[in-house]
Design an enzyme around this catalytic site. Structure first.
Site, PDB file in Angstrom:
ATOM      1  CB  SER A 148      -0.950  -0.048   1.201  1.00  0.00           C
ATOM      2  OG  SER A 148      -1.970   0.900   1.074  1.00  0.00           O
ATOM      3  CD  GLU A 242      -5.285  -3.887  -4.746  1.00  0.00           C
ATOM      4  OE1 GLU A 242      -4.642  -2.845  -4.976  1.00  0.00           O
ATOM      5  OE2 GLU A 242      -4.749  -4.986  -4.577  1.00  0.00           O
TER       6      GLU A 242
END
Length: 245
Positions: A148, A242
């Site tokens: 991330s 995502e």
């Protein structure tokens, strides 16, 4: 990250927090290991904290008999939107990586926004890499990686090292990297209901907390806008559900 933690972070992102500090508190609480799950460390992996003046973090070391890569190292940068997370929140993941690869791993504890906005995280990541080299590690026997925000920070660190003319690691891996803090991707909306951890509104909020007065188009803020020439091989993992895609 445990499923319960994902749900807490997702809910925090959808909450109408009164201010930035409230948002940060909710997300940091959601990622707290004590709230969801105690980090587990496999057999033959040891945990050694580092609390130095310049670099802080923790080693996950492989202590098994079969270790043909003892001089190698993984340099790991955790995720958390640049506002949350720490080596301890990702210890289950980093310990599992250590056990799977049988390679020692150093997980950096870098400064977080809003207390320390950009470029603090990049400065700390570069300092951590320099420190590893000072310990005698060969960059040709190192890989750097993160998830991330840590994936975006991995790229920013490589870009900084390349531009400074410093030796680069042998390769890098990025797990669902956050590379565009200008938040221009359509997936922030199209995958908002499909992403199990993040929501688009949350990503917009986090990005501004991190880059502060800097431009979100700065390649060290958003590596998406950087030139990738002369970087080591990159392996990138991402899901089509995502919001950061």
């Amino acid at each position: 990250v445990a499923l319960a933690s994902r749900a807490i972070v997702k809910r925090a992102g959808k909450t109408q927090a009164h201010n930035v500090n409230e948002t940060v508190r909710l997300v940091r609480g959601g990622l707290s290991p004590s709230r969801v799950i105690t980090p587990t460390i496999p057999d033959l992996v040891s945990h050694q904290p580092l609390t130095g003046d310049v670099v802080q973090g923790e080693w996950l070391k492989w202590n098994g008999p079969e270790n043909g890569l003892g001089d190698c190292c993984v340099y790991y940068l955790h995720g958390g939107g640049y506002i949350a997370g720490a080596p301890r929140t990702h210890r289950t993941l980093t310990a599992a990586l250590t056990a799977a690869t049988r390679i020692n791993l150093f997980s950096l504890d870098y400064r977080l926004a809003p207390e320390h906005p950009f470029p603090a995280a990049v400065e700390d990541a570069v300092a951590g890499y320099r420190w590893l080299l000072q310990q005698g590690l060969d960059p040709r026997r190192m890989v750097i990686g993160g998830d991330s925000a840590g994936g975006g920070l991995t790229l920013a660190t490589l870009i900084w090292l390349r531009d400074a003319g410093l030796p680069l690691p042998a390769g890098a891996f990025l797990l669902s990297p956050w590379t565009d803090l200008a938040c221009t991707g359509s997936s922030l909306e199209t995958n908002d209901d499909r992403d199990h951890m993040l929501c688009g509104k949350e990503v917009h909020r986090f990005s501004k907390v991190y880059y502060g007065d800097a431009s979100p188009l700065d390649p060290l803020v958003s590596p998406l806008y950087a030139a990738f020439s002369a970087l080591p091989p990159l392996r990138i993992y991402a899901s089509d559900t995502e919001v950061l895609l």
